[in-house]
Design a protein around this motif. Structure first.
Motif, PDB file in Angstrom:
ATOM      1  N   ASN A   8     -96.969  56.975 -36.873  1.00 52.63           N
ATOM      2  CA  ASN A   8     -97.240  56.144 -38.045  1.00 52.63           C
ATOM      3  C   ASN A   8     -97.314  54.660 -37.703  1.00 52.63           C
ATOM      4  O   ASN A   8     -97.821  53.870 -38.482  1.00 52.63           O
ATOM      5  N   ASP A   9     -96.766  54.277 -36.539  1.00 51.22           N
ATOM      6  CA  ASP A   9     -96.812  52.878 -36.125  1.00 51.22           C
ATOM      7  C   ASP A   9     -98.156  52.489 -35.529  1.00 51.22           C
ATOM      8  O   ASP A   9     -98.434  51.320 -35.327  1.00 51.22           O
ATOM      9  N   GLU A  11    -101.761  51.471 -35.379  1.00 53.31           N
ATOM     10  CA  GLU A  11    -102.614  50.772 -36.336  1.00 53.31           C
ATOM     11  C   GLU A  11    -104.074  50.881 -35.937  1.00 53.31           C
ATOM     12  O   GLU A  11    -104.469  50.436 -34.868  1.00 53.31           O
ATOM     13  N   PRO A  13    -107.977  51.009 -38.326  1.00 51.37           N
ATOM     14  CA  PRO A  13    -108.498  51.021 -39.691  1.00 51.37           C
ATOM     15  C   PRO A  13    -108.945  52.412 -40.125  1.00 51.37           C
ATOM     16  O   PRO A  13    -109.495  53.183 -39.344  1.00 51.37           O
ATOM     17  N   LYS A  15    -107.472  55.248 -40.784  1.00 55.71           N
ATOM     18  CA  LYS A  15    -107.044  56.431 -40.042  1.00 55.71           C
ATOM     19  C   LYS A  15    -106.987  57.675 -40.922  1.00 55.71           C
ATOM     20  O   LYS A  15    -107.186  58.776 -40.422  1.00 55.71           O
TER      21      LYS A  15
END
Length: 101
Positions: A8-9, A11, A13, A15
């Motif tokens: 979840n960390d 990053e 765009p 996703k």
């Protein structure tokens, strides 16, 4: 010692759109396989039915999210990526069928 981050960390765009694409790719393949094996329709018709069912399901889910839930919104881009996943699945089916001939 440095702590490793979770998935979840990460990053990048949009996703969640990749998730929509992959889910509908697999969803359409499963529908196609079922329809092609269990019914007497042609392979072409099975492909069309599979894409239609996936598109309809995805669109109804998005509309329902917008109308009946709080904290969730309908997103046209989700429908676009759902449809792209479905179409890509059918293109792969066509390419596999063509390569077998």
């Amino acid at each position: 010692m440095e702590k490793l981050g979770s998935v979840n960390d990460i990053e990048f765009p949009n996703k969640d759109k990749y998730g929509h694409f992959i889910f509908y790719f697999i969803f359409t393949l499963l529908w196609y396989g079922y329809i092609n094996l269990k019914s007497s329709v042609s392979a072409k018709r099975a492909r069309l039915i599979s894409v239609f069912l996936a598109f309809t399901y995805g669109t109804v889910v998005e509309i329902s999210q917008g109308l009946f839930t709080q904290g969730r919104e309908a997103d046209i881009m989700d429908v676009v990526f759902n449809t792209l996943g479905s179409i890509t699945a059918i293109i792969c089916v066509l390419l596999l069928q063509k390569s077998k001939k």
